[in-house]
Motif scaffolding. Sequence first.
Motif, PDB file in Angstrom:
ATOM      1  N   TYR A 295      33.980  47.194  30.376  1.00 39.72           N
ATOM      2  CA  TYR A 295      33.652  45.891  30.602  1.00 39.72           C
ATOM      3  C   TYR A 295      33.332  45.647  32.121  1.00 39.72           C
ATOM      4  O   TYR A 295      34.174  44.564  32.373  1.00 39.72           O
ATOM      5  N   HIS A 298      32.478  41.763  32.882  1.00 44.68           N
ATOM      6  CA  HIS A 298      33.244  40.503  32.119  1.00 44.68           C
ATOM      7  C   HIS A 298      34.473  40.392  32.802  1.00 44.68           C
ATOM      8  O   HIS A 298      34.911  41.497  33.451  1.00 44.68           O
ATOM      9  N   TYR A 304      35.240  40.476  26.925  1.00 45.30           N
ATOM     10  CA  TYR A 304      34.223  41.295  26.496  1.00 45.30           C
ATOM     11  C   TYR A 304      34.046  41.380  25.003  1.00 45.30           C
ATOM     12  O   TYR A 304      32.897  41.396  24.325  1.00 45.30           O
ATOM     13  N   GLU A 307      32.379  38.425  23.424  1.00 38.23           N
ATOM     14  CA  GLU A 307      30.992  38.391  23.523  1.00 38.23           C
ATOM     15  C   GLU A 307      30.366  39.252  22.774  1.00 38.23           C
ATOM     16  O   GLU A 307      28.960  39.064  22.155  1.00 38.23           O
TER      17      GLU A 307
END
Length: 317
Positions: A295, A298, A304, A307
């Motif tokens: 990630y 992020h 992460y 999303e």
Amino acid sequence: MEINVQAFNHFFIINFSTMQNRIFFDKETIEQAKTVSIPVFLQSIGIEPLKTVGNEWLYLSPLRNEKTASFYVNTSKNCFTDFGGSEQMKGDSIRLVQIVNNCHFKEAVKVLLGLAPQTISFSFSGHSTSTKNGLTVAAVKPLTHTALIKYVQSRGIALNLAKAYLNEVHYLSNDKPYFAVGFRNDNDGFELRNSLGFKGKTANGVSTFDLGTDSIAVFEGFFDFLSALQHYDKQAPSISTIVLNTTNNLKAVLPILAQYRQINTFLDNDKAGLQALKTLINSCLNVKNYASLLYPNHKDFNAYLCENSNVNRLKTA
């Protein structure tokens, strides 16, 4: 004068029954109901603040439909004012419950008393537990509150997974009752979070899962730990794991980490996380940085997960 005994008995029975069904609250009980935080009540019916500035919390009105928020709560005074409504749309927590639920005074008191935690300790002493940071733990129980369930699901965590690792913790702060999800640490304390943005703890400590492996996973916070389990579709870690619960705890666990062949880190991509990663590398440990692999764009594992997962799917899990 002749008395209709049957009518008299009927009147007496009806009124005696009515008296039995009446509930009278003493002054102390009413004051207890008034101390139940208005944000806690609003959270219990699924209403969250749009903005908080100090003691002033702003909401879309729960009393009427509006597009521009004008419902203010003063958390220090525990009172509300609906500036877009009538003169009657203001007052204390009891008044708010009366308006929202369209109920009488005593029913509103009962609702608020239901939100106030019973004084039950999670320790074996049978008394509520005061902590160094001014919080008093009043009750610890399985995760059942609707608002908290919605909160963990909004973080992308399935309910069955959340219930396996989190508790519902009721606590007092400045004599006002609140509740949050709690993740237990090794010092028998709880890391506390709720949807109102509260972050706290009853006692500091890391949370360890020693599985006897030669590698170990290190997480910064418990939502990142749960996010990893969710992401990899596991109910429990497959290697030994430490949840720091704050990067300030890293130094204390360095001697433990030195015993492992490989350190798999799942830290935040922020200043504190990068500094923690640097400390591990400078300690000559074999570190594999999963934040950069999994990630990198992020803030953390949970961001992460949120999303990249269908949060709505989890609501029926």
